[in-house]
Design an enzyme around this catalytic site. Structure first.
Site: not given
Ligand code: PMP
Length: 371
Positions: A111, A181, A205
């Site tokens: 991520w 994040d 989450k």
């Molecule tokens: N950052 C992290 C740490 C994640 O776990 C996720 C989703 N699994 C995201 C970003 C992306 O999130 P979204 O689908 O809400 O854009």
């Protein structure tokens, strides 16, 4: 029957280890069900009333107040309820805070890497630390990140959902503001929010339903936003409009509000919630550690996530069987992300301890029979 049967959860619900959208607290789901026809006061559901109505005013202000209480957020921070997911913040963070400057990224997993890739399309970026050579199984040791002067911000991912590595203790420090994040460990432990320039998290989450993104933004960061930019992409547009510049994700905000109340009523404080989270993950790590090498954790011991536990089987040929038997025992959502392989158990706040106990019991039983 393939292993010790786990005790079923109420309503015949599965033991839910999904990485996201993930488990929601059962009392919250029950309250949503109850109120879906008739929100007290409104005589309609939250899906059917104006986001500018008195009933929604109350929901929004209570949701924000409870979030501020949980994290101890000071008045110098704005809370914004946004859409677009964490992925949209990957783009909005550099657009808002780094135009003409260089942004630093600490990469501890997929991520963080994705966030930097997005930032690169609009600003200069610099990798400050990366765990990629070791397949993202670690985080930097304290003091290991060399942070140059002049960065606009330092971005990191507190918990990498796919790899299951998590910063423990204090976040990295630099002269530039920290942007984090926190999608997959938001509200899972106490955080000194004042150390950050901005924290953001997708809701699906630990917060509630997908479609809502929560951002905590220190006020001085808002002064950096370029004048010439689409209003919808400026954080200040949303903070100035009390998250109602346009129609906000009303259902997500309502459900998040119920989740925050559940946290306050069930745990009272985030340190108690963290303790419960660590205990749940310890059950799984213990099953891994005592397996005599049958299971192997992906992350190094000092940065193992208590939200997403990742592991492989020494004999990868048994993985399909593991998943099949797990499913037959109501243990769901355990398949690891394709980039890491193996297994992943997501143990978000709402996953009950008995689910972790059921999984740990199954793992040991499976190992005893197949190892
Ligand atoms: N950052 C992290 C740490 C994640 O776990 C996720 C989703 N699994 C995201 C970003 C992306 O999130 P979204 O689908 O809400 O854009």
């Amino acid at each position: 029957m393939t292993a010790t049967a786990s005790k079923a959860l109420p309503h015949g619900r599965i033991h839910n280890f999904s990485a996201g959208p993930g488990a929601m607290p059962l009392p919250v789901l029950e309250q949503i069900k109850e109120e879906l026809l008739h929100l007290p006061g409104a005589r309609a559901s939250v899906l059917e009333i104006s986001h500018r109505s008195k009933d929604f005013d109350r929901i929004l202000s209570e949701t924000e107040a409870d979030l501020r209480r949980l994290y101890g957020i000071g008045p110098d921070f704005k809370v914004a309820f946004l859409q677009g997911g964490a992925s949209q913040q990957f783009a909005m963070v550099p657009m808002n805070f780094s135009v003409g400057k260089k942004a630093g990224y600490i990469l501890t997993g997929a991520w963080g890497k994705k966030a930097m890739k997005e930032a690169k399309t609009v600003v200069d970026t610099q990798v400050l630390w990366t765990g990629e050579e070791k397949n993202f199984s670690s985080v930097p040791k304290p003091g290991a990140v060399n942070i140059p002067a002049g960065l606009s911000y330092i971005h990191f991912t507190s918990n990498e959902t796919i790899q299951g590595v998590q910063f423990q203790g204090k976040p990295p420090v630099g002269e530039a503001p920290l942007v984090c994040d926190m999608s997959s460990d938001f509200l899972s432990r106490p955080v000194d929010v004042s150390r950050y320039g901005m924290i953001y998290a997708g809701a699906q989450k630990n917060i509630g339903p997908a479609g809502l993104t929560v951002a905590l933004i220190r006020e001085d960061m808002l002064a950096r936003i370029p004048e010439k930019m689409s209003a919808i992409f400026k954080y200040s547009t949303h903070t100035e409009a009390d998250s109602r510049y346009n129609t906000p994700p009303v259902f997500g905000i309502y459900a998040a509000g119920l989740v925050f109340k559940w946290m306050l009523e069930t745990y009272g404080s985030l340190d108690k919630l963290e303790k419960a989270n660590r205990e749940k993950s310890a059950l799984i790590y213990n099953a891994i550690e005592t397996s005599g090498g049958f299971y192997k954790a992906h992350a190094e011991a000092d940065c193992r996530s208590y939200m997403n536990v990742t592991w492989t089987l020494a004999d990868s040929g048994l993985e399909a069987e593991f998943l099949k038997e797990a499913a037959a025992n109501d243990l769901s959502g355990l398949e690891g992300h394709r980039s890491v392989g193996g297994m992943r158990a997501s143990l978000y706040n709402a996953v009950p301890r008995e689910s972790a106990e059921a999984l740990a019991g199954f793992m040991t039983d499976f190992k005893n029979r197949k190892g």
